[in-house]
Design a protein around this motif. Structure first.
Motif, PDB file in Angstrom:
ATOM      1  N   UNK A   1       7.564 -14.190   4.784  1.00  0.00           N
ATOM      2  CA  UNK A   1       7.931 -14.031   6.208  1.00  0.00           C
ATOM      3  C   UNK A   1       8.254 -12.800   7.304  1.00  0.00           C
ATOM      4  N   UNK A   2       8.181 -11.656   6.389  1.00  0.00           N
ATOM      5  CA  UNK A   2       8.673 -10.649   6.896  1.00  0.00           C
ATOM      6  C   UNK A   2       7.226  -9.204   6.952  1.00  0.00           C
ATOM      7  N   UNK A   3       7.483  -8.826   7.179  1.00  0.00           N
ATOM      8  CA  UNK A   3       5.621  -7.888   7.521  1.00  0.00           C
ATOM      9  C   UNK A   3       5.436  -7.690   9.317  1.00  0.00           C
ATOM     10  N   UNK A   4       4.116  -7.416   9.326  1.00  0.00           N
ATOM     11  CA  UNK A   4       3.865  -7.450  10.830  1.00  0.00           C
ATOM     12  C   UNK A   4       3.383  -8.718  11.313  1.00  0.00           C
ATOM     13  N   UNK A   5       3.813  -8.665  12.935  1.00  0.00           N
ATOM     14  CA  UNK A   5       3.098  -9.694  13.431  1.00  0.00           C
ATOM     15  C   UNK A   5       1.973  -8.806  14.819  1.00  0.00           C
ATOM     16  N   UNK A   6       1.529  -9.409  16.021  1.00  0.00           N
ATOM     17  CA  UNK A   6       0.906  -8.488  16.843  1.00  0.00           C
ATOM     18  C   UNK A   6       1.204  -7.883  18.268  1.00  0.00           C
ATOM     19  N   UNK A   7       3.247  -8.399  17.636  1.00  0.00           N
ATOM     20  CA  UNK A   7       3.959  -7.883  18.450  1.00  0.00           C
ATOM     21  C   UNK A   7       4.892  -6.877  17.962  1.00  0.00           C
ATOM     22  N   UNK A   8       5.548  -7.344  16.930  1.00  0.00           N
ATOM     23  CA  UNK A   8       6.473  -6.154  16.208  1.00  0.00           C
ATOM     24  C   UNK A   8       6.370  -5.904  14.540  1.00  0.00           C
ATOM     25  N   UNK A   9       7.230  -5.656  14.290  1.00  0.00           N
ATOM     26  CA  UNK A   9       6.980  -5.065  12.438  1.00  0.00           C
ATOM     27  C   UNK A   9       8.886  -5.250  12.354  1.00  0.00           C
ATOM     28  N   UNK A  10       8.143  -6.110  11.034  1.00  0.00           N
ATOM     29  CA  UNK A  10       9.683  -5.926   9.667  1.00  0.00           C
ATOM     30  C   UNK A  10       9.486  -5.099   8.761  1.00  0.00           C
ATOM     31  N   UNK A  11      10.174  -4.123   8.983  1.00  0.00           N
ATOM     32  CA  UNK A  11       9.478  -3.114   7.590  1.00  0.00           C
ATOM     33  C   UNK A  11      11.443  -3.522   6.332  1.00  0.00           C
ATOM     34  N   UNK A  12      10.978  -4.264   5.496  1.00  0.00           N
ATOM     35  CA  UNK A  12      11.834  -5.090   4.350  1.00  0.00           C
ATOM     36  C   UNK A  12      12.208  -4.084   3.291  1.00  0.00           C
ATOM     37  N   UNK A  13      13.378  -4.268   2.872  1.00  0.00           N
ATOM     38  CA  UNK A  13      14.082  -3.398   1.611  1.00  0.00           C
ATOM     39  C   UNK A  13      14.348  -4.753   0.727  1.00  0.00           C
ATOM     40  N   UNK A  14      14.835  -5.278  -0.270  1.00  0.00           N
ATOM     41  CA  UNK A  14      14.677  -5.918  -1.193  1.00  0.00           C
ATOM     42  C   UNK A  14      15.219  -5.463  -2.666  1.00  0.00           C
ATOM     43  N   UNK A  15      16.641  -5.388  -2.905  1.00  0.00           N
ATOM     44  CA  UNK A  15      16.806  -4.855  -4.087  1.00  0.00           C
ATOM     45  C   UNK A  15      16.976  -6.027  -4.922  1.00  0.00           C
ATOM     46  N   UNK A  16      16.657  -5.931  -5.515  1.00  0.00           N
ATOM     47  CA  UNK A  16      16.324  -6.704  -7.253  1.00  0.00           C
ATOM     48  C   UNK A  16      17.402  -6.585  -8.040  1.00  0.00           C
ATOM     49  N   UNK A  17      18.519  -7.171  -8.928  1.00  0.00           N
ATOM     50  CA  UNK A  17      19.531  -6.419  -9.864  1.00  0.00           C
ATOM     51  C   UNK A  17      19.028  -7.025 -11.280  1.00  0.00           C
ATOM     52  N   UNK A  18      18.172  -6.399 -11.715  1.00  0.00           N
ATOM     53  CA  UNK A  18      17.620  -7.025 -13.294  1.00  0.00           C
ATOM     54  C   UNK A  18      18.875  -6.196 -14.126  1.00  0.00           C
ATOM     55  N   UNK A  19      18.433  -7.896 -15.113  1.00  0.00           N
ATOM     56  CA  UNK A  19      19.282  -7.878 -16.297  1.00  0.00           C
ATOM     57  C   UNK A  19      18.966  -6.864 -17.891  1.00  0.00           C
ATOM     58  N   UNK A  20      20.161  -6.150 -17.976  1.00  0.00           N
ATOM     59  CA  UNK A  20      19.603  -5.131 -18.562  1.00  0.00           C
ATOM     60  C   UNK A  20      18.747  -4.479 -19.230  1.00  0.00           C
ATOM     61  N   UNK A  21      18.744  -3.389 -17.379  1.00  0.00           N
ATOM     62  CA  UNK A  21      17.748  -3.150 -17.204  1.00  0.00           C
ATOM     63  C   UNK A  21      16.531  -3.338 -17.898  1.00  0.00           C
ATOM     64  N   UNK A  22      15.922  -4.324 -17.743  1.00  0.00           N
ATOM     65  CA  UNK A  22      14.741  -4.834 -18.080  1.00  0.00           C
ATOM     66  C   UNK A  22      13.829  -5.461 -17.052  1.00  0.00           C
ATOM     67  N   UNK A  23      12.770  -4.285 -16.193  1.00  0.00           N
ATOM     68  CA  UNK A  23      12.171  -4.674 -15.339  1.00  0.00           C
ATOM     69  C   UNK A  23      10.956  -5.789 -15.606  1.00  0.00           C
ATOM     70  N   UNK A  24      11.199  -6.150 -16.142  1.00  0.00           N
ATOM     71  CA  UNK A  24      10.281  -7.691 -16.828  1.00  0.00           C
ATOM     72  C   UNK A  24      10.564  -8.683 -16.599  1.00  0.00           C
ATOM     73  N   UNK A  25      12.130  -8.708 -16.480  1.00  0.00           N
ATOM     74  CA  UNK A  25      12.616 -10.270 -16.491  1.00  0.00           C
ATOM     75  C   UNK A  25      12.271 -11.172 -15.323  1.00  0.00           C
ATOM     76  N   UNK A  26      12.273 -12.521 -15.315  1.00  0.00           N
ATOM     77  CA  UNK A  26      11.447 -13.446 -14.710  1.00  0.00           C
ATOM     78  C   UNK A  26      11.266 -12.726 -13.124  1.00  0.00           C
ATOM     79  N   UNK A  27      12.878 -12.450 -12.395  1.00  0.00           N
ATOM     80  CA  UNK A  27      12.914 -12.145 -11.055  1.00  0.00           C
ATOM     81  C   UNK A  27      12.248 -11.237 -10.729  1.00  0.00           C
ATOM     82  N   UNK A  28      12.462 -10.321 -11.306  1.00  0.00           N
ATOM     83  CA  UNK A  28      11.703  -9.405 -11.013  1.00  0.00           C
ATOM     84  C   UNK A  28      10.416  -9.092 -11.345  1.00  0.00           C
TER      85      UNK A  28
END
Length: 441
Positions: free
Chosen positions: A296-323
């Motif tokens: 839903x975020x991003x650009x459209x023909x009028x304005x923009x939404x620049x989005x930063x989403x934090x992802x809390x990784x379990x045990x510093x595993x960058x390949x866990x399902x949500x990440x």
């Protein structure tokens, strides 16, 4: 006025108000006999089964089971009893949005958390919106200054880009978000604090965001003690607010901390409905809701939404399902490294593991070449770090390693930044080019 159409509407108007009755409560779920409603619609549950008092509990229709309507409440259900009245509102959740909301801290329903009255002259908008048509999204061609040297120079972000910040707990995600919120050149900031500890909400607003950041921000808070549906709605409410201002021509920055807790809340809802657990306990609906929210975020023909989403990784595993799922949806990722944080390197951004997928379209050739050179030297040093630390490497054996050893302390110094330090995008890029060419900045 077209009297024929009006007369037709009156003839087909249902003059009766249809209610339902609570039959059963199981865990998080409330089962009701009726009313006639649809998935996503909001209903009011009145605790007193004899009449409809002024007190009520909001709930959302999340499914059906045979002839029963399955509801999940937004609040506490301790007062609900068999026979409690259920009134449909005839549509999904709507919130009130407008410029007078700027500077406020609100909950998932759009109500101010400080107990003040909801400002007037606000517009009602639905929290559930469809992502923009792919062909209606203009390409991202303009850089956005975030005020963090490591990001502006090595991971340049464009207006309308969506970036994930991946890290374990206690590595500095909230602090980095606060730095970006204070220093960015975006017109408006919408911050969603989802599943946070109650203590951290005020600390983030006063310490990390500060008065300067709060004055041009709208904060949506749904703490960890609130029901799962409230945490999910907090994310959708913040996104709807950002969309409202984007559609009025603003360059909005949306920050969500964290999308992982949104996924965990959706897992609770899915399991309560009866979904089978799939990957590491996450239900299929979790992986269905993520793209609906993030796209839903991003650009459209009028304005923009620049989005930063934090992802809390379990045990510093960058390949866990949500990440892994989030990384595949977004336009880049910033990895915060616990090893760097332990060394006092803040912000603890691991440049080698991070990438901005749009940097090649946003940065000049000179800027890109300087960033590539710095990355190359960091990679060369990391590959030989063990030999260097134990003294097995002899100076002069490799010109590339010698140069990497010479540059490494300077690069680390460049990538560090105090939380109260403001650096413009132009200064960050110029310093990077100077560091790459002359070994100084």
């Amino acid at each position: 006025m077209n009297l024929t159409k009006l007369t037709a509407k009156i003839e087909h108007l249902d003059t009766y108000k249809h209610y339902g009755r609570i039959k059963r409560v199981v865990g998080l779920m409330v089962e009701s006999q009726g009313p006639k409603t649809a998935i996503g619609d909001v209903c009011l549950i009145y605790p007193n089964k004899e009449s409809a008092p002024s007190s009520y509990i909001r709930a959302e229709v999340i499914g059906f089971k045979e002839d029963m309507v399955m509801l999940m409440p937004y609040g506490d259900i301790s007062d609900i009893s068999p026979g409690s009245l259920v009134e449909p509102l005839g549509g999904p959740l709507e919130i009130k949005v407008g410029p007078s909301l700027i500077g406020k801290v609100i909950d998932s329903m759009g109500d101010p958390l400080d107990g003040s009255i909801v400002p007037k002259a606000l517009t009602a908008v639905g929290t559930e919106q469809k992502p923009p048509n792919p062909l209606s999204r203009p390409p991202i061609r303009e850089r956005l200054e975030v005020g963090v040297r490591a990001i502006d120079s090595m991971l340049t972000v464009g207006k309308g880009q969506r970036i994930g910040i991946f890290a374990g707990s206690g590595v500095g995600k909230s602090t980095l978000l606060g730095m970006i919120a204070r220093n960015t050149k975006a017109d408006l900031i919408v911050i969603a604090l989802i599943g946070e500890r109650g203590r951290e909400v005020r600390e983030f607003i006063e310490r990390d965001l500060g008065p300067e950041g709060k004055a041009r921000s709208i904060v949506v808070a749904a703490t960890s003690d609130q029901p799962a549906l409230m945490r999910i709605k907090g994310a959708f409410t913040a996104t709807a607010i950002a969309e409202y201002f984007r559609d009025r021509g603003l360059n909005v920055m949306l920050m969500m901390d964290s999308v992982t807790r949104v996924a965990m809340a959706q897992r609770e809802v899915g399991l309560a409905v009866g979904e089978p657990p799939a990957t590491k306990g996450y239900t299929p609906s979790v992986f269905a809701i993520l793209p609906k929210l993030l796209e839903r975020t991003g650009t459209n023909h009028v304005g923009t939404i620049t989005a930063f989403y934090t992802v809390l990784v379990d045990g510093d595993d960058m390949n866990e399902p949500i990440a892994d799922a989030v990384r595949g949806i977004l336009d880049g990722h910033i990895v915060l490294d616990r090893e760097l944080a332990n060394k006092g390197h803040y912000p603890a951004i691991n440049v080698l593991k991070s990438v901005s997928r749009l940097m090649s379209h946003l940065a000049t050739d000179e800027h890109q070449q300087a960033a590539i050179k710095i990355r190359d030297m960091l990679s060369t040093y990391k590959n030989s770090e063990d030999l260097i630390n134990i003294g097995a490497y002899k100076k002069g054996s490799s010109a590339e390693i010698d140069q990497a050893i010479d540059y490494y302390p300077k690069i680390n110094s460049y990538l560090k930044q105090r939380t109260d330090e403001k650096v413009s995008l132009a200064d960050s890029v110029q310093s990077l080019i100077q560091l790459a060419e002359k070994g100084e900045w």
